[in-house]
Write a protein that holds these residues in place. Structure first.
Motif, PDB file in Angstrom:
ATOM      1  N   ALA A 240       0.824  -1.225   0.000  1.00 20.90           N
ATOM      2  CA  ALA A 240       0.000   0.000   0.000  1.00 20.90           C
ATOM      3  C   ALA A 240       0.850   1.264   0.000  1.00 20.90           C
ATOM      4  O   ALA A 240       0.656   2.154   0.835  1.00 20.90           O
ATOM      5  N   PRO A 241       1.789   1.402  -0.921  1.00 18.40           N
ATOM      6  CA  PRO A 241       2.626   2.612  -0.897  1.00 18.40           C
ATOM      7  C   PRO A 241       1.835   3.896  -1.090  1.00 18.40           C
ATOM      8  O   PRO A 241       2.217   4.946  -0.551  1.00 18.40           O
ATOM      9  N   ASP A 242       0.730   3.844  -1.835  1.00 17.03           N
ATOM     10  CA  ASP A 242      -0.049   5.055  -2.087  1.00 17.03           C
ATOM     11  C   ASP A 242      -0.894   5.474  -0.884  1.00 17.03           C
ATOM     12  O   ASP A 242      -1.385   6.609  -0.845  1.00 17.03           O
ATOM     13  N   THR A 243      -1.064   4.572   0.072  1.00 18.92           N
ATOM     14  CA  THR A 243      -1.871   4.884   1.245  1.00 18.92           C
ATOM     15  C   THR A 243      -1.098   5.733   2.251  1.00 18.92           C
ATOM     16  O   THR A 243      -1.679   6.577   2.935  1.00 18.92           O
ATOM     17  N   PHE A 244       0.205   5.539   2.304  1.00 23.49           N
ATOM     18  CA  PHE A 244       1.017   6.160   3.354  1.00 23.49           C
ATOM     19  C   PHE A 244       1.820   7.330   2.808  1.00 23.49           C
ATOM     20  O   PHE A 244       2.408   7.261   1.731  1.00 23.49           O
ATOM     21  N   GLY A 245       1.868   8.390   3.613  1.00 22.80           N
ATOM     22  CA  GLY A 245       2.660   9.553   3.246  1.00 22.80           C
ATOM     23  C   GLY A 245       3.975   9.633   3.976  1.00 22.80           C
ATOM     24  O   GLY A 245       4.797  10.515   3.706  1.00 22.80           O
ATOM     25  N   ALA A 246       4.212   8.716   4.928  1.00 23.09           N
ATOM     26  CA  ALA A 246       5.465   8.675   5.673  1.00 23.09           C
ATOM     27  C   ALA A 246       5.613   7.284   6.275  1.00 23.09           C
ATOM     28  O   ALA A 246       4.612   6.594   6.539  1.00 23.09           O
ATOM     29  N   TRP A 247       6.858   6.895   6.511  1.00 20.46           N
ATOM     30  CA  TRP A 247       7.152   5.569   7.054  1.00 20.46           C
ATOM     31  C   TRP A 247       7.828   5.704   8.409  1.00 20.46           C
ATOM     32  O   TRP A 247       8.764   6.493   8.570  1.00 20.46           O
ATOM     33  N   ASP A 248       7.312   4.923   9.382  1.00 19.19           N
ATOM     34  CA  ASP A 248       7.909   5.009  10.720  1.00 19.19           C
ATOM     35  C   ASP A 248       7.933   3.655  11.404  1.00 19.19           C
ATOM     36  O   ASP A 248       7.163   2.743  11.083  1.00 19.19           O
ATOM     37  N   LEU A 282      11.628   7.366  -1.041  1.00 14.77           N
ATOM     38  CA  LEU A 282      12.696   8.213  -0.515  1.00 14.77           C
ATOM     39  C   LEU A 282      12.327   9.690  -0.508  1.00 14.77           C
ATOM     40  O   LEU A 282      13.056  10.515   0.056  1.00 14.77           O
ATOM     41  N   SER A 283      11.195  10.046  -1.117  1.00 11.19           N
ATOM     42  CA  SER A 283      10.720  11.426  -1.027  1.00 11.19           C
ATOM     43  C   SER A 283       9.745  11.607   0.134  1.00 11.19           C
ATOM     44  O   SER A 283       9.298  12.727   0.399  1.00 11.19           O
ATOM     45  N   LYS A 284       9.421  10.522   0.831  1.00 10.42           N
ATOM     46  CA  LYS A 284       8.541  10.588   1.996  1.00 10.42           C
ATOM     47  C   LYS A 284       9.374  10.579   3.278  1.00 10.42           C
ATOM     48  O   LYS A 284      10.426   9.934   3.327  1.00 10.42           O
ATOM     49  N   PRO A 285       8.903  11.259   4.321  1.00  5.06           N
ATOM     50  CA  PRO A 285       9.629  11.189   5.591  1.00  5.06           C
ATOM     51  C   PRO A 285       9.717   9.745   6.102  1.00  5.06           C
ATOM     52  O   PRO A 285       8.792   8.954   5.921  1.00  5.06           O
ATOM     53  N   ARG A 286      10.837   9.424   6.726  1.00  5.87           N
ATOM     54  CA  ARG A 286      11.030   8.118   7.368  1.00  5.87           C
ATOM     55  C   ARG A 286      11.746   8.383   8.696  1.00  5.87           C
ATOM     56  O   ARG A 286      12.777   9.068   8.725  1.00  5.87           O
ATOM     57  N   PHE A 287      11.186   7.865   9.762  1.00  2.00           N
ATOM     58  CA  PHE A 287      11.702   8.253  11.074  1.00  2.00           C
ATOM     59  C   PHE A 287      11.330   7.213  12.112  1.00  2.00           C
ATOM     60  O   PHE A 287      10.495   6.333  11.873  1.00  2.00           O
ATOM     61  N   LEU A 288      11.923   7.341  13.280  1.00  2.00           N
ATOM     62  CA  LEU A 288      11.586   6.513  14.425  1.00  2.00           C
ATOM     63  C   LEU A 288      10.509   7.235  15.223  1.00  2.00           C
ATOM     64  O   LEU A 288      10.729   8.333  15.736  1.00  2.00           O
ATOM     65  N   GLY A 289       9.323   6.599  15.303  1.00  2.00           N
ATOM     66  CA  GLY A 289       8.187   7.219  15.972  1.00  2.00           C
ATOM     67  C   GLY A 289       8.219   7.110  17.474  1.00  2.00           C
ATOM     68  O   GLY A 289       7.511   7.848  18.169  1.00  2.00           O
ATOM     69  N   GLU A 290       9.002   6.191  18.016  1.00  2.00           N
ATOM     70  CA  GLU A 290       9.327   6.113  19.443  1.00  2.00           C
ATOM     71  C   GLU A 290      10.720   5.533  19.546  1.00  2.00           C
ATOM     72  O   GLU A 290      11.073   4.605  18.803  1.00  2.00           O
ATOM     73  N   SER A 291      11.502   6.066  20.477  1.00  2.00           N
ATOM     74  CA  SER A 291      12.879   5.623  20.648  1.00  2.00           C
ATOM     75  C   SER A 291      13.187   5.435  22.124  1.00  2.00           C
ATOM     76  O   SER A 291      12.813   6.269  22.953  1.00  2.00           O
ATOM     77  N   GLY A 292      13.890   4.342  22.434  1.00  2.00           N
ATOM     78  CA  GLY A 292      14.297   4.078  23.802  1.00  2.00           C
ATOM     79  C   GLY A 292      15.093   2.791  23.875  1.00  2.00           C
ATOM     80  O   GLY A 292      15.293   2.104  22.875  1.00  2.00           O
ATOM     81  N   LEU A 293      15.542   2.461  25.082  1.00  2.00           N
ATOM     82  CA  LEU A 293      16.279   1.229  25.339  1.00  2.00           C
ATOM     83  C   LEU A 293      15.433   0.311  26.205  1.00  2.00           C
ATOM     84  O   LEU A 293      14.880   0.748  27.215  1.00  2.00           O
ATOM     85  N   ILE A 294      15.355  -0.952  25.815  1.00  2.00           N
ATOM     86  CA  ILE A 294      14.540  -1.890  26.590  1.00  2.00           C
ATOM     87  C   ILE A 294      15.356  -2.652  27.617  1.00  2.00           C
ATOM     88  O   ILE A 294      14.804  -3.140  28.624  1.00  2.00           O
ATOM     89  N   THR A 295      16.664  -2.763  27.424  1.00  2.00           N
ATOM     90  CA  THR A 295      17.503  -3.447  28.402  1.00  2.00           C
ATOM     91  C   THR A 295      17.419  -2.721  29.734  1.00  2.00           C
ATOM     92  O   THR A 295      17.667  -1.517  29.810  1.00  2.00           O
ATOM     93  N   GLY A 296      17.038  -3.446  30.771  1.00  2.00           N
ATOM     94  CA  GLY A 296      16.894  -2.850  32.093  1.00  2.00           C
ATOM     95  C   GLY A 296      15.486  -2.439  32.458  1.00  2.00           C
ATOM     96  O   GLY A 296      15.252  -1.942  33.574  1.00  2.00           O
TER      97      GLY A 296
END
Length: 507
Positions: A240-248, A282-296
């Protein structure tokens, strides 16, 4: 491309080493980090984001002002704000038309809705892009099924109301179902989620929202050993590439994934999947929508390591790998402990040590709890806020080359503002071994003033607000010859030519 070790730096560079070093210089020789201004890794960079949700434990006016001051210092590149359908839709009338809080809500419901619009007011007043989204499908008493066709309609009405009626034009992304690959999301499976998102896209199109609000996905979570969030992006980019305007994605990394550099490798591979499957990927934003460390992680969903300085080093390494892999942003989970509960079955007032999800830059309820110092900024706010300020939204991540050194990462960016091009460099030493690095920028013709920030266990200067303070200010530095920096132990060094032109001081 890797570069070999270089000869000892010039006398001037050694003087800069002495100015920047905290402690004795015992490394035998310096290794080059070369910044290639003409080689773009990714552009535009979205900056560093922050999760800012409504508070379960509402801050006092004084605490709210404190939060605003800290976020103003941080200068987030984007915010993520999540809600539930019941937070704005109170049901349906006899004709089946939705009833919304802004027209038919109770006074208490409208007051709670204001807690959302206060965050949106902040974002709008500062021009900060917002990812708005839904935690999960509606509760059964509101809609019996996830696939109820009314759900995409009310989501689209909600976004349309906020943008068109309330003027929140900074809402530029929408996230349908948080972490749909997790059983806590309430989502049935991949096919059901994709069906709902496709319906939502049709509703957006019908309201003319498609030009201004990008639907993001898949928003899956995990790491290489838990849940495995990566296959959904393989499938969605193809299906569904046409459905999404950004990838996360969300990535709660194991320490090993950060330390051995496997984050960078896998994210680079997923960037290539996006490019292969989505013609416009590659013309759409791509990012990490949540970031953290799970160890611990302990106590259901608490990360006590946010209180330790090493979490700030690990998250700097994490972000460096995101940027080096050609992704365009990473978002911190989260801003304040007081926003989220570990369990809805346990809600004491005042909260105790097991009540709230312990992940934030601080705990605005700290003065009511033990330890009260939790209300102060935690160490990882130091590195996150500097990354956000020195690698801002709109910057261009450029290539850095250096020898293959275990647990060392470098990342650099150019920032174009007011007819001036600035350069920021971050060096991360995620090892106890001392390192000496010479930063060179061969294409930088001028000899700028260079501001240095240092983040080490016993060396991280702060001002009276507990915000980062520059360790040194160096004038007329010839970066073509190089600036030599000592990293005496595990820690981070930032170098930047940026200045606050209104105050004529380092940013």
């Amino acid at each position: 491309m890797k570069k070999s070790l270089v000869s000892p730096p010039s006398i001037a560079a050694l003087a800069w080493t002495l100015a920047l070093a905290a402690g004795p210089i015992w490394a035998a020789s310096a290794s080059d980090v070369t910044v290639r201004l003409g080689k773009t890794v990714t552009s535009p960079f979205m900056g560093l984001g922050v999760q800012w949700d409504r508070f379960y434990y509402t801050p006092t006016p004084a605490a709210w002002n404190m939060i605003v001051r800290r976020m103003d210092y941080c200068r987030p590149g984007y915010l993520r704000v999540m809600v539930g359908t019941g937070d704005y839709c109170v049901g349906f009338d006899a004709q089946g038309k939705p009833k919304y809080i802004w027209t038919e809500g109770t006074a208490a419901q409208k007051a709670d809705f204001k807690n959302l619009t206060d965050i949106l007011d902040y974002a709008q007043s500062r021009g900060v892009p917002v990812i708005l989204g839904e935690w999960s499908p509606p509760k059964k008493e509101l809609m019996a099924e996830e696939t109820d066709p009314r759900w995409p309609q009310v989501m689209a009405d909600f976004v349309s109301y906020l943008r068109d009626k309330r003027g929140y034009s900074t809402i530029t992304f929408f996230n349908c179902i948080n972490e749909p690959n997790g059983d806590w999301s309430g989502n049935k499976d991949y096919a059901t989620w994709l069906s709902v998102v496709r319906s939502l896209r049709r509703e957006f199109d019908a309201r003319g929202l498609n030009a201004s609000v990008r639907i993001i996905g898949p928003d899956t979570t995990g790491n290489t050993q838990w849940l495995e969030p990566f296959t959904w992006i393989d499938r969605a980019t193809k299906d569904a590439p046409d459905t999404f305007g950004a990838w996360d994605l969300h990535w709660y990394a194991l320490d090993s994934e950060v330390l051995d550099g496997s984050m960078e490798k896998l994210l680079a591979e997923k960037r290539e999947v996006i490019a292969k499957n989505d013609p416009d990927g590659l013309s759409k934003p791509r990012f990490l929508g949540e970031s953290g460390l799970i160890t611990g992680r302990v106590n259901g969903d608490q990360q006590p390591r946010v209180r330790a300085y090493e979490y700030g080093v690990m998250m700097a390494d994490y972000v460096a790998q995101v940027a080096r892999a050609g992704w365009q942003g990473a978002l911190a989970w989260d801003m304040d402990d007081a926003m989220h509960l570990v369990s809805w079955d346990r809600r004491p007032d005042p909260p105790d040590a097991l009540t709230m999800k312990l992940w934030g830059f601080w705990n605005s309820q700290g003065s009511r709890m033990t330890p009260p110092e939790d209300e102060s900024p935690r160490p990882w706010f130091y590195t996150w806020s500097l990354m956000s300020r020195l690698f801002p939204r709109g910057s261009r991540i450029v290539e850095t080359t250096s020898p293959a050194i275990a647990r060392f990462r470098a990342v650099a960016a150019t920032i174009q503002r007011s007819g001036r091009t600035d350069v920021s460099v971050m060096l991360v030493n995620n090892d106890a071994i001392s390192r000496t690095m010479t930063v060179k920028v061969p294409d930088l013709k001028q000899s700028p003033t260079l501001t240095c920030y240092r983040y080490f266990e016993t060396d991280r200067p702060e001002d009276d607000r507990r915000f980062p303070k520059a360790a040194s200010l160096l004038k007329k530095v010839d970066l073509r010859k190089g600036c030599t920096v000592m990293l005496p132990s595990r820690g981070v060094v930032f170098l930047t030519t940026m200045i606050d032109r209104q105050k004529n001081q380092s940013p």
